[in-house]
Motif scaffolding. Sequence first.
Motif, mmCIF file in Angstrom:
data_model
loop_
_atom_site.group_PDB
_atom_site.id
_atom_site.type_symbol
_atom_site.label_atom_id
_atom_site.label_comp_id
_atom_site.label_asym_id
_atom_site.label_seq_id
_atom_site.Cartn_x
_atom_site.Cartn_y
_atom_site.Cartn_z
ATOM 1 N N VAL A 188 -9.462 82.089 5.538
ATOM 2 C CA VAL A 188 -9.844 83.443 5.938
ATOM 3 C C VAL A 188 -9.655 83.588 7.444
ATOM 4 O O VAL A 188 -10.151 82.771 8.224
ATOM 5 N N LYS A 189 -8.915 84.612 7.861
ATOM 6 C CA LYS A 189 -8.680 84.835 9.290
ATOM 7 C C LYS A 189 -9.996 85.160 9.989
ATOM 8 O O LYS A 189 -10.697 86.096 9.626
ATOM 9 N N ILE A 190 -10.304 84.358 10.999
ATOM 10 C CA ILE A 190 -11.542 84.569 11.750
ATOM 11 C C ILE A 190 -11.257 85.189 13.109
ATOM 12 O O ILE A 190 -11.984 86.065 13.583
ATOM 13 N N THR A 191 -10.189 84.739 13.764
ATOM 14 C CA THR A 191 -9.874 85.293 15.086
ATOM 15 C C THR A 191 -8.398 85.137 15.369
ATOM 16 O O THR A 191 -7.727 84.273 14.800
ATOM 17 N N GLU A 192 -7.880 85.995 16.238
ATOM 18 C CA GLU A 192 -6.523 85.870 16.742
ATOM 19 C C GLU A 192 -6.600 85.394 18.177
ATOM 20 O O GLU A 192 -7.440 85.872 18.959
ATOM 21 N N ILE A 193 -5.739 84.443 18.521
ATOM 22 C CA ILE A 193 -5.777 83.850 19.852
ATOM 23 C C ILE A 193 -4.371 83.393 20.217
ATOM 24 O O ILE A 193 -3.633 82.928 19.344
ATOM 25 N N PRO A 194 -3.938 83.553 21.473
ATOM 26 C CA PRO A 194 -2.607 83.082 21.857
ATOM 27 C C PRO A 194 -2.457 81.586 21.581
ATOM 28 O O PRO A 194 -3.252 80.776 22.079
ATOM 29 N N SER A 195 -1.483 81.217 20.783
ATOM 30 C CA SER A 195 -1.306 79.819 20.406
ATOM 31 C C SER A 195 0.127 79.591 19.966
ATOM 32 O O SER A 195 0.854 80.531 19.647
ATOM 33 N N LYS A 234 9.987 67.332 15.636
ATOM 34 C CA LYS A 234 10.301 68.726 15.948
ATOM 35 C C LYS A 234 9.034 69.514 16.262
ATOM 36 O O LYS A 234 9.021 70.367 17.156
ATOM 37 N N VAL A 235 7.959 69.242 15.514
ATOM 38 C CA VAL A 235 6.680 69.904 15.794
ATOM 39 C C VAL A 235 6.174 69.497 17.167
ATOM 40 O O VAL A 235 5.716 70.334 17.961
ATOM 41 N N ALA A 236 6.260 68.207 17.474
ATOM 42 C CA ALA A 236 5.817 67.725 18.786
ATOM 43 C C ALA A 236 6.640 68.355 19.904
ATOM 44 O O ALA A 236 6.105 68.732 20.952
ATOM 45 N N GLU A 237 7.949 68.496 19.686
ATOM 46 C CA GLU A 237 8.797 69.142 20.695
ATOM 47 C C GLU A 237 8.365 70.584 20.924
ATOM 48 O O GLU A 237 8.321 71.066 22.074
ATOM 49 N N THR A 238 8.048 71.290 19.841
ATOM 50 C CA THR A 238 7.610 72.683 19.956
ATOM 51 C C THR A 238 6.328 72.781 20.770
ATOM 52 O O THR A 238 6.167 73.680 21.609
ATOM 53 N N VAL A 239 5.413 71.855 20.545
ATOM 54 C CA VAL A 239 4.154 71.837 21.306
ATOM 55 C C VAL A 239 4.437 71.603 22.787
ATOM 56 O O VAL A 239 3.914 72.313 23.658
ATOM 57 N N ILE A 240 5.265 70.621 23.085
ATOM 58 C CA ILE A 240 5.554 70.276 24.481
ATOM 59 C C ILE A 240 6.190 71.447 25.215
ATOM 60 O O ILE A 240 5.799 71.793 26.338
ATOM 61 N N LYS A 241 7.174 72.086 24.585
ATOM 62 C CA LYS A 241 7.824 73.242 25.214
ATOM 63 C C LYS A 241 6.819 74.367 25.445
ATOM 64 O O LYS A 241 6.848 75.041 26.479
ATOM 65 N N ASN A 248 -2.316 78.917 29.139
ATOM 66 C CA ASN A 248 -3.419 79.679 28.551
ATOM 67 C C ASN A 248 -3.428 79.605 27.027
ATOM 68 O O ASN A 248 -4.321 80.169 26.385
ATOM 69 N N LEU A 249 -2.468 78.923 26.431
ATOM 70 C CA LEU A 249 -2.421 78.800 24.989
ATOM 71 C C LEU A 249 -3.553 77.902 24.487
ATOM 72 O O LEU A 249 -4.047 77.033 25.213
ATOM 73 N N LEU A 250 -3.930 78.104 23.232
ATOM 74 C CA LEU A 250 -4.975 77.282 22.625
ATOM 75 C C LEU A 250 -4.625 75.805 22.724
ATOM 76 O O LEU A 250 -5.472 74.969 23.081
ATOM 77 N N GLU A 251 -3.376 75.456 22.428
ATOM 78 C CA GLU A 251 -2.969 74.053 22.474
ATOM 79 C C GLU A 251 -2.984 73.507 23.897
ATOM 80 O O GLU A 251 -3.316 72.339 24.119
ATOM 81 N N SER A 252 -2.627 74.339 24.866
ATOM 82 C CA SER A 252 -2.633 73.897 26.263
ATOM 83 C C SER A 252 -4.032 73.524 26.708
ATOM 84 O O SER A 252 -4.235 72.556 27.445
ATOM 85 N N GLN A 253 -5.005 74.279 26.250
ATOM 86 C CA GLN A 253 -6.380 74.062 26.677
ATOM 87 C C GLN A 253 -7.097 73.008 25.839
ATOM 88 O O GLN A 253 -8.064 72.409 26.299
ATOM 89 N N SER A 254 -6.626 72.772 24.635
ATOM 90 C CA SER A 254 -7.299 71.798 23.777
ATOM 91 C C SER A 254 -6.911 70.369 24.127
ATOM 92 O O SER A 254 -7.734 69.462 24.070
ATOM 93 N N GLY A 255 -5.630 70.165 24.488
ATOM 94 C CA GLY A 255 -5.158 68.805 24.690
ATOM 95 C C GLY A 255 -4.967 68.100 23.360
ATOM 96 O O GLY A 255 -4.802 68.731 22.311
ATOM 97 N N ILE A 256 -5.016 66.770 23.382
ATOM 98 C CA ILE A 256 -4.758 65.960 22.198
ATOM 99 C C ILE A 256 -5.662 64.732 22.264
ATOM 100 O O ILE A 256 -6.089 64.327 23.349
ATOM 101 N N MET A 257 -5.994 64.176 21.110
ATOM 102 C CA MET A 257 -6.774 62.932 21.086
ATOM 103 C C MET A 257 -5.834 61.801 21.485
ATOM 104 O O MET A 257 -5.045 61.314 20.670
ATOM 105 N N GLU A 258 -5.925 61.380 22.761
ATOM 106 C CA GLU A 258 -4.899 60.535 23.366
ATOM 107 C C GLU A 258 -4.577 59.281 22.563
ATOM 108 O O GLU A 258 -3.421 58.988 22.271
#
Length: 438
Positions: A188-195, A234-241, A248-258
Amino acid sequence: MNTTVQRYETGISENNLKNWSELESVKEFIQNAVYAKTILNDKMSINHDGEWAIINNFPSGFSKSKLLIGESNQSGVAGAPGEFGEGMKMAMAVALRCGLNVMVTTNGFTVIPKLEPSTLDPNVRVLVFYIEDHDDYSHGTTFKINCSKEVLEEAKSYFAVLNGVQFESVSQDGIIEGVDNTVFVNGVKITEIPSIFSYNFTGSELMNRDRSSIDMNRVKSYVRMVLSDVKDIKVAETVIKGIMKNDNLLESQSGIMEYAADEVTWKTAVQNVFGDKIALGTGGESDTQARYRRFKVLTNIPSAWRFFFSNRLGIPYTSDLQQLAQKVKRVHRKPSKEESANLGWAKRLISMYYGDYGTVRISEDLRDQYGNKCWGLYDGREDVIWLDKSILSSKEKTFKVLLHETIHRVTGASDNTEAFTEAWEHACWMILTRGKGE
């Protein structure tokens, strides 16, 4: 034949969920049908007859006890959007408050909900059920709400499985393809956010009880977990780009479990995007030197990712390159007669009108300490100017390269600096005026 209609007064006031509109109430009715389709394997249909939205699932129904007591069948079921057992009653109360009529027919009885003064406090209207038993157990459950078709269509847009997303994608934490900039909880869609991607999460604790807001800190934690499970390069490349373009993207601010992320996947993706020679920018002179040595300098990595890039992927900072560089072993090669003549001419011109070039040696394959092919370099540790043998067949190249490296030796200035540019201009003027420019 006489039928008996039973009246049941609930404790649900019309004042509950004041921020909800008819849209939220219709979403709740749809949610029950989606649960029946995805979890119970029911058939489902959602239609509008011009006056009523008609939401049906077959053959499942629910009992009076579930209706009146409110215990959720969906609680704890993976992929089930409901959790608290109150959604349907809340949806009825909100719909009635908004002026919509509602009717529910399920296996064995029909429910007509109303808002009426409470027997405990006549000043407060509460949800009341009028229930009529019948012998028809054949049609599953049907919700009828006299909302507009536009509201029905908008409500449907909130459900991933009604918009081409497979159920398997909304029964687990992960990336949702084909939908932009959206966070779903159990489909169920809860929110829209730049990502970069849309996501589905199964943790109902991400949102508040009436699904009107979401805990973004928890969402970021969930995104970190999803990204750390990525094995698709390919997914990882998309994230990096994406994170390099917009912090300000959700992924930029979340980071990754190193230390949970797959090192090979992400190292390969980084190399595919940037190449092998990369360094993290520090904003100083070391960035300029790194670029001169043909490193790709990454200057806009979001702070949430810098530790992963440096400590896990082993990408050095530009300020560390000098310390990390390996000393290159070079072997002097004697130039030919013609090459010696060109070099001698350049040496005389430079020593007469500019400065002392010191010791000059020749290499057949000259490379700097980072492995870059070059025509000349000044090794300050050994106080030696090295020239590539290939340039010695040209008087012009020999002169330009030897002068360039002599300026390094005389001034100590680095490339692309104001001091080096001034020294180069001065040397050209002195040679042009045969030393009389002063």
